[in-house]
Structure formats: C-alpha cells, structure tokens
Write an enzyme that holds these catalytic residues in place. Structure first.
Site, PDB file in Angstrom:
ATOM      1  N   ARG A 310       0.832  -1.202   0.000  1.00  0.00           N
ATOM      2  CA  ARG A 310       0.000   0.000   0.000  1.00  0.00           C
ATOM      3  C   ARG A 310       0.874   1.262   0.000  1.00  0.00           C
ATOM      4  NH1 ARG A 310      -5.380   1.342   0.344  1.00  0.00           N
ATOM      5  NH2 ARG A 310      -6.103  -0.792   0.506  1.00  0.00           N
ATOM      6  N   GLU A 717     -10.363   5.233   6.794  1.00  0.00           N
ATOM      7  CA  GLU A 717      -8.948   5.584   6.865  1.00  0.00           C
ATOM      8  C   GLU A 717      -8.551   6.882   6.156  1.00  0.00           C
ATOM      9  OE1 GLU A 717      -8.250   1.589   5.217  1.00  0.00           O
ATOM     10  OE2 GLU A 717      -6.543   1.512   6.575  1.00  0.00           O
TER      11      GLU A 717
END
Ligand code: MTE
Ligand code: HPA
Ligand code: MOS
Length: 773
Positions: A310, A717
């Site tokens: 990520r 997030e």
C-alpha cells in the site's frame, strides 16, 4: 422515499458508550471457575532463553510455555511464517511473550508473571533501521514499481533535487486494550469472545494452536473499544493464548494484558525511511522520480507485505510523474513486529510526494501549492498510476479547489505574512494536502463478505454480517441499508454480535471496506427475502410480483388507483403461515479488481477516495511548541450512508493523524527496550489539541461508481492522511528544509537551530542514547 440511508443517524451505541451500558468483553459476567492469564515478556531485544524456572507462586494454577502448545507454534495469518505464540528459544524483541501464567485472580497472575525471571543469554540486537538498510537485512524481497525510462529521464533532466527523511511509528492506543475470553465446552469445543477486527483469523489461529478443526472454535465479538488496525492480527494470538490455557486446564480463561504489556507485546504502525531523487523543469513539473521507501517491519513478517504494497501503490498519491522507479523494502530489526494501523502504509507512502513537492518548490522558487497543482494527475498530465490504474483528475482538482476556497487560502496567506512580520518569535504557517486513497484489500481474496438476515413473524428483523464494530459506526450503517431495502423504520432492525457461527469465512474489518462489503452482502440477503415476500403479496393481490413495493413499513401495490397495502409485520406473518422462508444469506465479492505480481501492474482498487485539507499552525520558535489553529477539510464520501457517522470518522481520523505526525513518539533505548509504554511517556492528542477552528465538509454531489452500495464511498482511513497538511504547515512556518516525523517540539527546535544532530539523535544529555523512530 424512506430515507434511512443518507440520514445523519446517531451511532446505535452512542448512549451505551456514554453511560457505560454498552458491554465490552471485560464487562461480560465471568463464568464460574474462570482463570486469569498474564504474560511473561522478554526483557531483552535479542537473546537465547536458557531456562525457565517456575518458583512456587501463590494462586498460580499453571504456567504454559512453547512445549505445551498442542499444534504448530505459529500465529502468522498464513500459517507458514513461523511466528511463535510463545518463544521457541530465541528472543527476537523486547516484550516478546515467553510464557503464560494462569492464576485464580488477575492480580495473582500479574504478580507471578513479574516474579518469574527467565535465564537469558543476551545477543547483539539490530535496532536501527538505518543499519538494517545498510546491511540489506530484509524480511522479504524488495517490491518495485517502474514506469518509463528513468535513467534516460535523469540523463536528459533539466534540474535535479534529492531528499531523505523519516517518519516514526504509532501506537494504536485503543481505549479497550487487547482481551479474549475462552470457555471450554463439550467435545473439545472452545468458545472464544475476542476484541478483534478479524474473528475468522482468531478462529483459524486458535484452531491451529489447539490442533483442532475450525468448527470447534466459534468466535464472537459484539464490539471493540477501538481497533485502528491493532486488532487485525494481534487479537488472534491473545485469543490463542487464552484458548490454549482453557484447553490445558479445562477451565475458562480470560487474558487481558495491562496497558504496558499490551504496548510492549503488540505491533505498531511501521516507521519508514525515505530517500528520493527527482528531475523537474523550471515550471515545477516533475519529470522523473527514483525513490526508496523502507519500512521497519520489526522481527517478523505479520502484515508487512500488505503495508509495503500500500505504501508503494500510494507513493505517487494523486500525482502524475512520467518516469518512476519506486522501491519498497521491509527491514528486519529486533523490534516488535509492526502491523496494520489506519491507512496501512498509505499514510507513509503519501508523505513521499509531499517532500518531493517541497524540494522542487524550494529549488524553483515556486509556492508548493503551484508545484502541487502542476503535477496533479489528469488535466493534460497522465491519468494513470504507474501500476496502471486510472485516477479521476477532475475529482482531485475539485476537492482541492473547494478546500482552497473554504480555507480562504489567498487572504490567509496575506494575513499570516502580516502576523509573522509583526511578531518577534511566533511564526504562523499554512499547509495543504490532497489525497487519492485506493479502496479494496491488496489481498484479492479478502474482498468478500457475507450476511445473514432473519425476518421474524412479527416483522422484526435480525441482522448479522461479517464486519465488526470498533466504534466506526459500521453496524448502524448496515442496519440502515437493511431498513432501506425492506422499507421499514431503522428500529425494526436488531443489530447482533459478529460471530463465525453465523457468518463464516469472513474478512477482517479493515482497509475501510466494512460498509462497502458487508453493506452489499446484507442488501443482497434482504433483497432475497423481500422478493419472496413480494411473491406472497402478489399472489394475494393477483398482481405481478414486481408491482409490489415496500416503503413506510408497508407493502403496497405500486399502480395508479390501486390502494391495496399491508403492514410489513402482517405480511411477514402471512409468509410464515404460507410456509415461506424469511431467512437468507447474502454474499458479495468486489468485481473487476486484479493484480499481476510479476509485472507489478493492475487495478487493485475498486475505486479511489479523494480528499483535501488546509491547516494553519503557530510555532513558538523559542521552544518549538506548536498548535494547529485551524483546519479545513473536504472529504469525498460518495453519497454518504450516514453523514453524522462520516463526519465523526473524518474528525477522529484527522486528529489521530495529527498525533502521529506531531506528538506521538515511540522511543526505544540503546538496549532495544521500549521506553514509552504508557500515557505518561507516550502522548496521544487530547481534546485541547483539536483545532479550535475545525471545518469539516463532505464533498457535495460526489460521484461514485453506480455499483458501490447506495453509491456511498469508504471513509474509515482516508481522512487520517489529511493531517499531512499539518506537516506542510509546520515547514511553512519554520522554513526548515528537513523535518522528520513526528515533528515534536524538540525536533522542531533542533531543526530551527540547524543542529547537525537535529534529525536523528537523542534528546539531551542522558537521553542521547535513545533511538527515536
Ligand atoms: N473508528 C473508530 N471509532 N475506531 C476504530 O478502531 N478503525 C479505523 C476506521 N475508523 C477505527 C475507526 C480503521 S483502521 C479502519 S480500516 C476502519 O475504521 C474499519 O472500519 P470500516 O471499514 O467499517 O470503515
Ligand atoms: N488494509 C488493511 N488490512 C489489510 C489489507 C489492507 O489493504 N490487506 C490485508 N489486510
Ligand atoms: Mo484498518 S489499518 O485497515 O484496520
């Protein structure tokens, strides 16, 4: 129509949280015969366990070590990484579990765990990620994404800039620390209550440690008092230790490590080291970028491959650079194994371009915001990430333009300049940030979800799904989806505890996908039942089933002049009499996503979430202390399922991000002992750190794919990263070139004084041996 979806509805447990009526794992009535667990933790960062002598201790029933483990001593999600539950003889980090004490009371267990002094031969520890990087000590092979001809681009480069910096880790500091309760049942069954984001992994790892089938291990979680990623993998080994104790003693076992032990033994956000070199032209357009992002993974793999992935896929964020070579590394150190934390490597990844943008701005003399705007993807620049997925350039520009307006950017630049010219030592600064965050699990098979819905004969509804509630409001959102689908008021829908016995083979509630995945699964389950109910009503009224509609707690014929209708409860009762099933499962898997791990290209994300922020800070240049005075945020939530919940997520995430970047500092000493194991030494932001002027806005008329649940978008997030504007504001206020994170007052002061040790070293005097991450 009904509109439960899209309304600002309070969290279903808001009152329960405020009054204490909401029950967390430790509030459950204790079963008779309960034993309490306590962990014996490694006092060294690296060493060999020579002997574990157990003195006779009051109240202690049993002390369990690795040799007592029934199945393989491996708590890794894959089951192949050999991450031990209890040490296999080598101690790889300070705080590693050595043994589990079981006693009649928690006090007795904790006292005994303190009294046990294992015989250990210390070994040299690798503590410094810089050293691990120099030695190329990696937990896994490097991951590399490339596009274009980078050497050629540098050879032809008009101008070149370089930089390096580091970002520290972060402790989750969930208010409810890790906890599990294991209760032995008949025929080898162990029922587990766990504060976990991932009940299915708890089930798998408990079963592995016990050497039994998954069907012997039902796992339940009604709610967590916060998870933030810290209960994605770490909850599993806590539960496995409790279950092992229960199996070996035949008695129920509760394990709730004290805060200090929780902080020592569980992983944190990955600290990162960054190095970059960029070529650019006089207009500030970045032409080529070569960068290394090195994560300190700690002593074992855990979720590090996903975090690194990520970070890598977010290293260019919403910007286009034609030629890139991005290398992501996972460094091995004798530190606790770092894990998921809100953003999962994304927050670290997006720091890279912020530093590049500032470097290019400095070299060209352009304002950073101009460099930012000139390098956005789309609008004449490239439209695809270097791994090949399209970004929506329009939305990037829109969130930024709206945020810039909300913040009155140009006026405030002038006001701040005037303030700075008039004040002897306070300096104000303004910083911005723009985000494109990919939504989906990097691991393809995790992008699935299930739900189980029952309608009872009175029309009341019981909802169960694979997601877990950690305070983020997932349950109320899914209940809204189900209420909307049946056209009934929200209070008809009963929210229930997550259980592997009701919905099996679930994914962790993580990657912000909870409502996307479980919302769809619940909608599909409810739709199945509604279709059956419509058929019963259609037969009664002699109309086609698709003429039967559900709204306002009724089923009715949707034809002009036809007034036939029936209460939802009445129809449910009729279905029961007619012997029609009112129970259904729903299953969803995210379409279209794919990834080629060899070429390192693909479309791993279902869509991107966009956001923008502006922050204003004031810095006391005599002390390095600083405050965030104002923040303006614009966050894309698509068509929000629940704007009240989403606003709470945005506010909380931003402040948590501020904490990571400014005040939360993990310190390990020269022996690799953690020195920040509680709230007195580890400072999370408090209510007075919230910006006094805090303007949060959900992007209006936000487009979303038509195949997201009710056209909503994930929110859990992304807004954490909007706090990156604070870093930029601090650099704007101070004018310092390099500002490592967290930007604590002492780090700012050293940077202002241009001290050569400003970026890496200890505090003062006796603190000089403290390694900061
Ligand atoms: N909000 C609260 N109150 N508590 C939490 O623990 N975890 C965050 C975010 N918001 C968290 C939270 C993290 S790390 C994730 S991945 C998402 O919630 C998970 O939930 P969702 O997928 O339902 O958004
Ligand atoms: N985010 C959070 N947790 C995860 C992910 C992710 O992308 N992949 C695997 N676990
Ligand atoms: Mo969140 S870090 O994906 O649990």
């Amino acid at each position: 129509m009904n509109a439960t979806v899209g309304r600002p509805i309070a969290h279903d447990s808001a009152l329960g949280h405020a009054t204490g009526a909401a029950r967390f794992a430790d509030d459950l009535p204790e079963p008779p015969g309960l034993l309490h667990g306590a962990l014996v933790l490694s006092p060294v960062a690296h060493g060999r366990l020579d002997a574990l002598d157990i003195p006779d201790l009051p109240g202690v029933v049993r002390v369990i070590a690795a040799a007592d483990i029934i199945g393989p001593n491996d708590i890794s999600g894959s089951g192949k990484a050999g991450e031990p539950l209890l040490t296999d003889g080598v101690l790889r980090h300070h705080g590693q579990p050595i043994a589990l004490v079981l006693a009649e009371t928690r006090d007795a267990a904790l006292r005994a765990a303190q009294a046990i002094k294992p015989a250990i031969t210390p070994l040299p520890a690798l503590l410094d990620p810089e050293e691990a990087l120099a030695r190329e000590d990696y937990l896994m092979p490097p991951q590399i994404i490339t596009r274009g001809d980078v050497p050629e681009a540098f050879a032809a480069a008009p101008r070149i800039a370089e930089g390096r910096f580091q970002a520290g880790g972060q402790e989750h500091f969930y208010l409810e620390s890790q906890i599990a309760l294991a209760v032995p049942g008949e025929d080898g069954e162990i029922a587990v209550t766990s504060s976990t984001q991932h009940p299915t992994e708890v089930q798998h790892i408990v079963a592995r440690i016990l050497g039994c089938d998954y069907n012997r291990v039902p796992v339940t979680c009604r709610r967590m008092g916060g998870g933030f990623g810290g209960k994605e993998s770490n909850a599993s080994w806590i539960a496995a230790a409790a279950a092992l104790g229960a199996r070996l003693t035949g008695r129920p076992v509760k394990l709730r490590p004290p805060r200090k032990a929780d902080m020592a033994a569980t992983g944190k956000r990955h600290p990162f080291l960054f190095r970059w070199k960029a070529s650019f032209d006089a207009a500030g357009r970045i032409l080529a970028l070569e960068a290394t992002l090195a994560a300190d993974g700690g002593h074992s793999l855990d979720l590090t491959p996903g975090v690194v992935f990520r970070a890598l896929t977010h290293a260019l964020n919403c910007y286009d650079v034609p030629a890139v070579r991005l290398t992501a590394l996972a460094l091995r150190t004798n530190t606790v194994s770092h894990t998921a934390f809100r953003g999962f490597g994304g927050p670290q990844g997006v720091l890279l371009m912020e530093d590049v943008i500032r470097g290019v701005a400095r070299a060209t003399g352009l304002p950073p915001e101009t460099v930012r705007e000139r390098n956005f993807a789309g609008g004449g620049n490239g439209t695809h990430t270097p791994y090949g997925q399209a970004l929506e350039g329009d939305l990037i520009r829109r969130v930024w333009a709206e945020c810039r307006d909300d913040a009155r950017w140009d006026d405030r630049r002038a006001e701040i300049a005037a303030f700075n010219a008039s004040h002897p030592y306070l300096r104000r600064g303004l910083g911005s940030f723009v985000l494109a965050f990919g939504i989906s699990f990097g691991v393809r098979h995790l992008n699935q979800a299930g739900a189980l819905v029952h309608v009872y004969a009175d029309g009341s509804i019981r909802l169960n799904h694979g997601g877990t509630e950690m305070g983020q409001g997932l349950n109320v959102k899914i209940a809204q989806v189900v209420a909307e689908t049946f056209g009934v008021p929200l209070d008809r829908v009963r929210i229930t505890a997550t259980s592997t016995a009701e919905v099996p083979n679930t994914s962790p509630t993580a990657a912000s996908t909870g409502s996307d995945l479980n919302g769809w699964a619940a909608h599909l389950a409810a739709t199945t039942i509604r279709t059956r109910m419509a058929e019963v009503a259609a037969a009664l009224w002699d109309v086609p089933a698709d003429a039967v509609c559900f709204a306002e707690d009724r089923a009715f014929v949707d034809r002009p002049g036809d007034n036939r209708a029936m209460g939802f409860g009445e129809l449910a009762h009729r279905c029961w009499i007619e012997r029609v099933s009112l129970s259904a499962t729903g299953f969803y898997r995210t379409p279209d996503i794919h990834w080629d791990p060899v070429a390192m290209t693909g479309e791993p994300f279902f869509y991107f979430s966009y956001g923008a922020s502006v922050a204003e800070v004031v810095v006391d240049t005599l002390t390095g202390e600083h405050r965030v005075l104002r923040a303006d945020l614009v966050q894309d939530c698509g068509r929000s399922l629940n704007p009240a919940i989403d606003r709470g997520q945005i506010e909380g995430a931003f402040v948590q991000g501020m904490g990571w970047l400014t005040c939360e500092e993990l310190v390990w000493d020269a022996e690799g002992r953690q020195r920040t194991l509680g709230p007195s030494t580890y400072k999370i932001p408090g209510s007075r750190d919230v910006p006094p002027s805090f303007n949060v806005r959900l992007l209006s008329d936000a487009p979303a794919r038509s195949d997201t649940i009710f056209r909503s978008k994930a929110v859990g997030e992304p807004p954490l990263m909007l706090a990156t504007a604070v870093w930029n504001a601090l650099r704007d206020a101070t004018g310092v070139e390099r500002l490592d994170l967290p930007a604590t007052p002492d780090r700012i002061l050293r940077a202002l004084r241009g001290s050569s040790r400003s970026q890496s070293g200890g505090i003062t005097g006796s603190g000089d041996d403290l390694r900061r991450n």
